[in-house]
Design a protein around this motif. Structure first.
Motif, PDB file in Angstrom:
ATOM      1  N   MET A 215       0.886  -1.088   0.012  1.00 19.47           N
ATOM      2  CA  MET A 215      -0.035   0.145  -0.037  1.00 19.47           C
ATOM      3  C   MET A 215       0.756   1.262   0.041  1.00 19.47           C
ATOM      4  SD  MET A 215      -1.317  -2.508   1.645  1.00 19.47           S
ATOM      5  CE  MET A 215      -1.348  -2.615   3.303  1.00 19.47           C
ATOM      6  N   ALA A 216       2.308   1.162   0.235  1.00 17.02           N
ATOM      7  CA  ALA A 216       2.943   2.316   0.597  1.00 17.02           C
ATOM      8  C   ALA A 216       3.068   3.192  -0.770  1.00 17.02           C
ATOM      9  CB  ALA A 216       4.400   1.888   0.844  1.00 17.02           C
ATOM     10  N   ARG A 217       2.635   4.413  -0.483  1.00 14.07           N
ATOM     11  CA  ARG A 217       2.725   5.252  -1.524  1.00 14.07           C
ATOM     12  C   ARG A 217       4.035   6.423  -1.645  1.00 14.07           C
ATOM     13  NH1 ARG A 217      -1.303   6.466   1.412  1.00 14.07           N
ATOM     14  NH2 ARG A 217      -1.999   4.404   1.797  1.00 14.07           N
ATOM     15  N   SER A 218       4.398   6.695  -0.226  1.00 15.50           N
ATOM     16  CA  SER A 218       5.706   7.253  -0.217  1.00 15.50           C
ATOM     17  C   SER A 218       6.825   6.735   0.709  1.00 15.50           C
ATOM     18  CB  SER A 218       5.231   8.583   0.575  1.00 15.50           C
ATOM     19  OG  SER A 218       4.786   8.180   1.809  1.00 15.50           O
ATOM     20  N   ALA A 219       7.878   6.883   0.204  1.00  9.73           N
ATOM     21  CA  ALA A 219       9.140   6.224   0.692  1.00  9.73           C
ATOM     22  C   ALA A 219       9.766   7.100   1.838  1.00  9.73           C
ATOM     23  CB  ALA A 219      10.234   6.218  -0.337  1.00  9.73           C
ATOM     24  N   PRO A 220      10.157   6.489   2.863  1.00 12.66           N
ATOM     25  CA  PRO A 220      10.680   6.984   4.190  1.00 12.66           C
ATOM     26  C   PRO A 220      11.627   8.308   3.443  1.00 12.66           C
ATOM     27  CG  PRO A 220      11.588   5.071   4.049  1.00 12.66           C
ATOM     28  CD  PRO A 220      10.446   5.054   3.099  1.00 12.66           C
ATOM     29  N   PRO A 221      11.967   9.473   4.487  1.00 10.89           N
ATOM     30  CA  PRO A 221      12.845  10.228   4.086  1.00 10.89           C
ATOM     31  C   PRO A 221      14.209   9.917   3.986  1.00 10.89           C
ATOM     32  CG  PRO A 221      11.817  10.698   6.404  1.00 10.89           C
ATOM     33  CD  PRO A 221      11.246   9.579   5.756  1.00 10.89           C
ATOM     34  N   PRO A 222      15.006  10.870   3.240  1.00 17.30           N
ATOM     35  CA  PRO A 222      16.246  10.465   2.995  1.00 17.30           C
ATOM     36  C   PRO A 222      17.099   9.880   4.369  1.00 17.30           C
ATOM     37  CG  PRO A 222      15.857  12.352   1.847  1.00 17.30           C
ATOM     38  CD  PRO A 222      14.726  12.043   2.449  1.00 17.30           C
ATOM     39  N   ASP A 223      17.001  10.736   5.516  1.00 20.56           N
ATOM     40  CA  ASP A 223      17.598  10.423   6.557  1.00 20.56           C
ATOM     41  C   ASP A 223      17.339   8.931   6.961  1.00 20.56           C
ATOM     42  OD1 ASP A 223      18.635  13.040   6.795  1.00 20.56           O
ATOM     43  OD2 ASP A 223      17.197  13.779   7.988  1.00 20.56           O
ATOM     44  N   VAL A 224      16.365   8.444   6.800  1.00 21.58           N
ATOM     45  CA  VAL A 224      15.987   7.158   7.140  1.00 21.58           C
ATOM     46  C   VAL A 224      16.428   6.133   6.314  1.00 21.58           C
ATOM     47  CG1 VAL A 224      14.043   5.463   7.833  1.00 21.58           C
ATOM     48  CG2 VAL A 224      13.912   7.773   8.464  1.00 21.58           C
ATOM     49  N   ARG A 225      16.336   6.656   4.940  1.00 22.96           N
ATOM     50  CA  ARG A 225      16.750   5.561   3.640  1.00 22.96           C
ATOM     51  C   ARG A 225      18.315   5.439   3.937  1.00 22.96           C
ATOM     52  NH1 ARG A 225      14.221   9.005  -0.678  1.00 22.96           N
ATOM     53  NH2 ARG A 225      16.125   8.740  -1.898  1.00 22.96           N
ATOM     54  N   ARG A 226      18.921   6.473   4.322  1.00 18.92           N
ATOM     55  CA  ARG A 226      20.333   6.388   4.430  1.00 18.92           C
ATOM     56  C   ARG A 226      21.090   6.246   5.631  1.00 18.92           C
ATOM     57  NH1 ARG A 226      20.242  11.515   0.886  1.00 18.92           N
ATOM     58  NH2 ARG A 226      19.249  10.941  -0.960  1.00 18.92           N
ATOM     59  N   ASP A 227      20.315   5.700   6.415  1.00 15.53           N
ATOM     60  CA  ASP A 227      21.112   5.314   7.795  1.00 15.53           C
ATOM     61  C   ASP A 227      21.679   4.001   8.137  1.00 15.53           C
ATOM     62  OD1 ASP A 227      18.913   3.902   8.440  1.00 15.53           O
ATOM     63  OD2 ASP A 227      17.820   4.527   9.913  1.00 15.53           O
ATOM     64  N   ASN A 228      21.664   3.255   7.151  1.00 16.74           N
ATOM     65  CA  ASN A 228      22.277   2.023   7.101  1.00 16.74           C
ATOM     66  C   ASN A 228      21.927   1.029   8.432  1.00 16.74           C
ATOM     67  OD1 ASN A 228      23.881   1.812   4.770  1.00 16.74           O
ATOM     68  ND2 ASN A 228      25.529   3.142   5.553  1.00 16.74           N
ATOM     69  N   VAL A 229      20.856   1.149   8.882  1.00 17.52           N
ATOM     70  CA  VAL A 229      19.980   0.306   9.965  1.00 17.52           C
ATOM     71  C   VAL A 229      19.090  -0.419   9.380  1.00 17.52           C
ATOM     72  CG1 VAL A 229      19.349   0.303  12.279  1.00 17.52           C
ATOM     73  CG2 VAL A 229      20.972   1.973  11.569  1.00 17.52           C
ATOM     74  N   GLY A 230      19.082  -1.787   9.349  1.00 17.30           N
ATOM     75  CA  GLY A 230      18.228  -2.682   9.200  1.00 17.30           C
ATOM     76  C   GLY A 230      17.661  -2.930   7.771  1.00 17.30           C
ATOM     77  N   HIS A 231      18.203  -2.206   6.718  1.00 19.70           N
ATOM     78  CA  HIS A 231      17.659  -2.109   5.092  1.00 19.70           C
ATOM     79  C   HIS A 231      18.349  -3.450   4.574  1.00 19.70           C
ATOM     80  CE1 HIS A 231      16.459   1.862   5.600  1.00 19.70           C
ATOM     81  NE2 HIS A 231      17.458   2.162   6.376  1.00 19.70           N
ATOM     82  N   LEU A 232      17.353  -4.514   4.871  1.00 18.80           N
ATOM     83  CA  LEU A 232      17.508  -5.924   4.324  1.00 18.80           C
ATOM     84  C   LEU A 232      16.417  -6.251   3.237  1.00 18.80           C
ATOM     85  CD1 LEU A 232      18.655  -7.437   7.734  1.00 18.80           C
ATOM     86  CD2 LEU A 232      20.301  -6.909   5.817  1.00 18.80           C
ATOM     87  N   PRO A 233      17.000  -7.048   2.275  1.00 16.21           N
ATOM     88  CA  PRO A 233      16.004  -7.258   1.272  1.00 16.21           C
ATOM     89  C   PRO A 233      15.133  -8.635   1.539  1.00 16.21           C
ATOM     90  CG  PRO A 233      18.057  -8.198   0.808  1.00 16.21           C
ATOM     91  CD  PRO A 233      18.175  -7.421   1.851  1.00 16.21           C
ATOM     92  N   MET A 234      13.757  -8.389   1.217  1.00 14.18           N
ATOM     93  CA  MET A 234      12.838  -9.652   1.413  1.00 14.18           C
ATOM     94  C   MET A 234      12.151  -9.961   0.159  1.00 14.18           C
ATOM     95  SD  MET A 234      10.043  -8.556   3.819  1.00 14.18           S
ATOM     96  CE  MET A 234       9.055  -6.862   3.772  1.00 14.18           C
ATOM     97  N   LYS A 235      11.672 -10.888  -0.033  1.00 12.20           N
ATOM     98  CA  LYS A 235      10.726 -11.270  -1.066  1.00 12.20           C
ATOM     99  C   LYS A 235       9.425 -11.141  -0.585  1.00 12.20           C
ATOM    100  CE  LYS A 235      13.370 -11.946  -4.732  1.00 12.20           C
ATOM    101  NZ  LYS A 235      13.323 -11.240  -6.066  1.00 12.20           N
ATOM    102  N   VAL A 236       8.369 -10.441  -1.499  1.00 14.40           N
ATOM    103  CA  VAL A 236       6.942 -10.314  -1.074  1.00 14.40           C
ATOM    104  C   VAL A 236       6.326 -11.010  -2.305  1.00 14.40           C
ATOM    105  CG1 VAL A 236       7.208  -8.409   0.205  1.00 14.40           C
ATOM    106  CG2 VAL A 236       6.827  -8.262  -2.284  1.00 14.40           C
ATOM    107  N   GLU A 237       5.148 -11.549  -2.021  1.00 17.15           N
ATOM    108  CA  GLU A 237       4.221 -12.283  -2.696  1.00 17.15           C
ATOM    109  C   GLU A 237       3.860 -11.544  -4.212  1.00 17.15           C
ATOM    110  OE1 GLU A 237       0.901 -15.906  -2.306  1.00 17.15           O
ATOM    111  OE2 GLU A 237       1.058 -13.872  -0.980  1.00 17.15           O
ATOM    112  N   LYS A 238       3.490 -10.456  -3.989  1.00 22.85           N
ATOM    113  CA  LYS A 238       2.585  -9.650  -4.805  1.00 22.85           C
ATOM    114  C   LYS A 238       3.594  -8.802  -5.487  1.00 22.85           C
ATOM    115  CE  LYS A 238      -1.530  -6.961  -5.388  1.00 22.85           C
ATOM    116  NZ  LYS A 238      -2.258  -6.210  -4.592  1.00 22.85           N
TER     117      LYS A 238
END
Ligand SMILES: [Zn+2]
Ligand SMILES: [Zn+2]
Length: 275
Positions: A215-238
């Motif tokens: 449902m996400a329409r907006s991405a988190p702000p750059p400060d969150v995106r680039r904080d290198n904490v917990g940004h791990l990939p996963m596979k989703v069904e849809k």
């Protein structure tokens, strides 16, 4: 003026004719754009207005503080105004025209140079006041020091936004891409809450559980995106649209950001999005 009507009255002031006559009076120094440079809570001062009133309109008195070379000028127009400056003083004095209510004609009044300078730049304070008033916090029966604390935080936010707008102008960012005050504040809050933190309740690799990315329409702000904490990939069904390149479709998502990002033979939007 910070509106406050609570019990504490040690430094509370009453200012006649103000929209919120009771409150804490705050000295503030701003640039013409309204960016705050310095402030202090007013704690009362001596008065010599009567003396100047006797000498009439346009009279003034000044003192120079030698150590830091600060000049204080108190000028009497229809009431006394006290101004401080590190670069301006009473000289040169010019003449301005004022309407004399009792005599019903125009009179010439002497105006010290510092007042002229003040009138030229005073718009900054009014601008700052209007910004802070526009996004007032509504909390009832708060302790007096919390009122001041909150006001200070609001000032910080307004200042950051003004600085941001100035930077956008310097970087020639198109006007419609510049965040308004509300958007800026929301993004700032998100950044402060989410930066350097990991989501609690980590989604499992359970295929049936689609991330909120669906449902996400907006991405988190750059400060969150680039904080290198917990940004791990996963596979989703849809499968869904990548938030970075906006035309790839993918089932790869970031656990932390809750958005889909391409990671395939041609595109590594996952990497680009986080750097
Ligand atoms: Zn992509
Ligand atoms: Zn992420």
């Amino acid at each position: 003026m910070i509106p406050f009507k609570g019990k504490f009255s040690g430094i509370r002031q009453y200012m006649k004719g103000k929209p919120h006559p009771w409150g804490f009076k705050v000295w503030a120094r701003t640039g013409i754009s309204g960016i705050l440079c310095d402030f202090d809570v007013y704690q009362g001062s001596v008065q010599e207005e009567k003396e100047l009133k006797k000498q009439g309109r346009g009279s003034f008195d000044f003192r120079v503080e030698q150590t830091h070379n600060i000049c204080a000028v108190r000028w009497y127009d229809n009431r006394a105004v006290t101004l401080l400056s590190t670069f301006d003083g009473p000289q040169p004095v010019d003449k301005i025209t004022r309407w004399d209510k009792s005599a019903k004609h125009y009179v010439e009044v002497s105006r010290p140079s510092i007042v002229k300078t003040y009138n030229r730049f005073m718009g900054g304070i009014d601008l700052l006041d209007s910004f802070t008033a526009k996004y007032k916090f509504h909390i009832r029966s708060m302790r007096w020091y919390l009122t001041i604390l909150w006001h200070t935080i609001i000032l910080g936010v307004v200042n950051a936004w003004l600085q941001y707008k100035r930077d956008c102008k310097t970087l020639q960012i198109p006007e419609k891409e510049v965040m308004n005050r509300r958007h800026f504040q929301a993004q700032l809050a998100t950044s402060l809450i989410q930066t350097n933190t990991m989501k609690r309740g980590r989604p499992s690799m359970d295929e049936s559980r689609a991330p909120r990315a669906a449902m996400a329409r907006s991405a988190p702000p750059p400060d969150v995106r680039r904080d290198n904490v917990g940004h791990l990939p996963m596979k989703v069904e849809k499968r869904g649209r990548c938030v970075h390149c906006k035309d790839g479709y993918t089932t790869t998502a970031c656990i932390e950001c809750d958005v889909r990002l391409c990671f395939n033979d041609h595109n590594n939007c996952f990497h680009q999005f986080h750097t």
